[in-house]
Design an enzyme around this catalytic site. Structure first.
Site, PDB file in Angstrom:
ATOM      1  N   LEU A  72      14.471   7.022  -0.601  1.00 46.41           N
ATOM      2  CA  LEU A  72      15.411   6.604  -1.420  1.00 46.41           C
ATOM      3  C   LEU A  72      16.896   7.526  -1.258  1.00 46.41           C
ATOM      4  O   LEU A  72      16.729   8.807  -1.101  1.00 46.41           O
ATOM      5  CB  LEU A  72      15.540   6.230  -2.781  1.00 46.41           C
ATOM      6  CG  LEU A  72      14.229   5.535  -3.336  1.00 46.41           C
ATOM      7  CD1 LEU A  72      14.424   5.193  -4.734  1.00 46.41           C
ATOM      8  CD2 LEU A  72      14.301   4.393  -2.393  1.00 46.41           C
ATOM      9  N   MET A 113       7.686   2.043   1.729  1.00 47.91           N
ATOM     10  CA  MET A 113       7.807   3.196   2.525  1.00 47.91           C
ATOM     11  C   MET A 113       9.159   3.550   3.361  1.00 47.91           C
ATOM     12  O   MET A 113       9.567   3.535   4.360  1.00 47.91           O
ATOM     13  CB  MET A 113       6.855   2.627   3.759  1.00 47.91           C
ATOM     14  CG  MET A 113       5.538   2.371   3.373  1.00 47.91           C
ATOM     15  SD  MET A 113       4.701   3.638   2.509  1.00 47.91           S
ATOM     16  CE  MET A 113       4.506   4.623   3.758  1.00 47.91           C
ATOM     17  N   HIS A 116       1.934   7.889  -6.517  1.00 48.60           N
ATOM     18  CA  HIS A 116       1.555   8.512  -5.227  1.00 48.60           C
ATOM     19  C   HIS A 116       0.210   9.029  -5.256  1.00 48.60           C
ATOM     20  O   HIS A 116      -0.382   9.588  -6.488  1.00 48.60           O
ATOM     21  CB  HIS A 116       2.483   9.897  -5.247  1.00 48.60           C
ATOM     22  CG  HIS A 116       2.181  10.871  -4.185  1.00 48.60           C
ATOM     23  ND1 HIS A 116       2.635  10.590  -2.927  1.00 48.60           N
ATOM     24  CD2 HIS A 116       1.424  12.013  -3.911  1.00 48.60           C
ATOM     25  CE1 HIS A 116       2.326  11.608  -2.073  1.00 48.60           C
ATOM     26  NE2 HIS A 116       1.682  12.334  -2.661  1.00 48.60           N
TER      27      HIS A 116
HETATM   28  C1  GRF Z   1      -0.577   3.508  -2.700  1.00 50.97           C
HETATM   29  O1  GRF Z   1      -1.648   4.266  -2.580  1.00 50.97           O
HETATM   30  C2  GRF Z   1       0.645   4.130  -3.530  1.00 50.97           C
HETATM   31  O2  GRF Z   1       0.012   5.406  -4.173  1.00 50.97           O
HETATM   32  C3  GRF Z   1       1.308   4.573  -2.256  1.00 50.97           C
HETATM   33  O3  GRF Z   1       1.124   3.495  -1.501  1.00 50.97           O
HETATM   34  C4  GRF Z   1       0.084   2.574  -1.633  1.00 50.97           C
HETATM   35  C5  GRF Z   1       0.371   1.280  -2.050  1.00 50.97           C
HETATM   36  O4  GRF Z   1      -0.527   0.378  -2.166  1.00 50.97           O
HETATM   37  N1  GRF Z   1       2.572   4.811  -2.599  1.00 50.97           N
HETATM   38  P1  GRF Z   1      -0.273  -1.202  -2.581  1.00 50.97           P
HETATM   39  O5  GRF Z   1       0.720  -1.861  -1.685  1.00 50.97           O
HETATM   40  O6  GRF Z   1       0.204  -1.066  -4.049  1.00 50.97           O
HETATM   41  O7  GRF Z   1      -1.805  -1.690  -2.623  1.00 50.97           O
END
Ligand code: GRF
Length: 230
Positions: free
Chosen positions: A93, A90, A109
């Site tokens: 970059l 989160m 995504h």
């Molecule tokens: C997923 O929905 C991904 O698409 C997004 O963040 C979430 C991560 O899930 N970028 P996880 O931590 O891999 O369970």
């Protein structure tokens, strides 16, 4: 053998899918390090269970985004990482990390890019009333969710879906396509041409999906099939 460095902030189910693909012999890669900005990320626990080295790099230690990314680059290089995997990381970059691994950073995504970049995208898809959504694996460039698209998976969106139900349906597909995208990279089958990622020897599929299915509109279907026979 492709060395992976995985960046995480949360649950880590995509990390798990990649670990499982490697341990199942489907993917000739090795997760060399898992890095998180969040010490409480369950993804870190998952890595430890598989004896994968982990690093926590706190946002607070490096308030400047570039310095933070410089530290990430150091760790990734120390572990001889070839491909950086963003798996629910989160943070946005900076050029420091992107330039250190040009077209060697992947992200997943939970929408069909270029529709719905950014955050809370399952909610946005529902609000928009789209009939399909899905997941996208793409290379990372300096935009937000804008880099060359590698693989997409499509899921239907139903009228009574909640954000949770749709997210779970999409996540299931994420776990299929992310290891597959890494495998394509590891096999040297991805080539970036301009803003496109081309897959060498990519299989093609015929036909299309509809939601709601056009067979629902029986009269139209029959009429169309007759006209095509004329
Ligand atoms: C997923 O929905 C991904 O698409 C997004 O963040 C979430 C991560 O899930 N970028 P996880 O931590 O891999 O369970």
């Amino acid at each position: 053998m492709t060395n992976l460095g995985v960046l995480v902030s949360g649950n880590g189910t995509n990390l798990q899918a990649i670990i499982d693909a490697i341990e199942g012999g489907l993917l000739d890669s090795k997760v060399k390090v898992v890095i998180s900005n969040n010490p409480g990320a369950f993804a870190i626990e998952r890595a430890k269970r598989h004896n994968i080295p982990t690093e926590i790099v706190s946002n607070k230690t490096f308030p400047a985004k570039e310095d933070y990314d410089r530290r990430l680059v150091e760790i990734l290089k120390e572990h001889s990482v070839d491909l950086v995997i963003l798996a629910g990381f989160m943070r946005i970059l900076t050029h420091v990390l992107i330039n250190a691994f040009p077209m060697r950073i992947m992200n997943i995504h939970p929408a069909l890019l270029p529709a719905f970049p950014g955050l809370n995208v399952q909610k946005k898809a529902l609000e928009h009333g789209v009939k399909f959504s899905g997941a996208t694996v793409h290379f990372v460039d300096e935009g937000i969710d804008t880099g060359p698209i590698i693989i997409q998976a499509v899921v239907p969106v139903y009228d009574d879906d909640t954000e949770e139900i749709l997210s779970a349906r999409i996540l299931q597909e994420e776990h299929r396509i992310y290891p597959q995208a890494v495998k394509l990279f590891a096999e040297g089958r991805l080539e970036v041409k301009g803003s496109r990622a081309i897959i060498k020897d990519s299989p093609t599929t015929e036909g299309a999906m509809e939601n709601p299915s056009v067979t629902m509109f029986k009269e139209m279907d029959e009429c169309l099939s007759k006209s095509s026979k004329k």
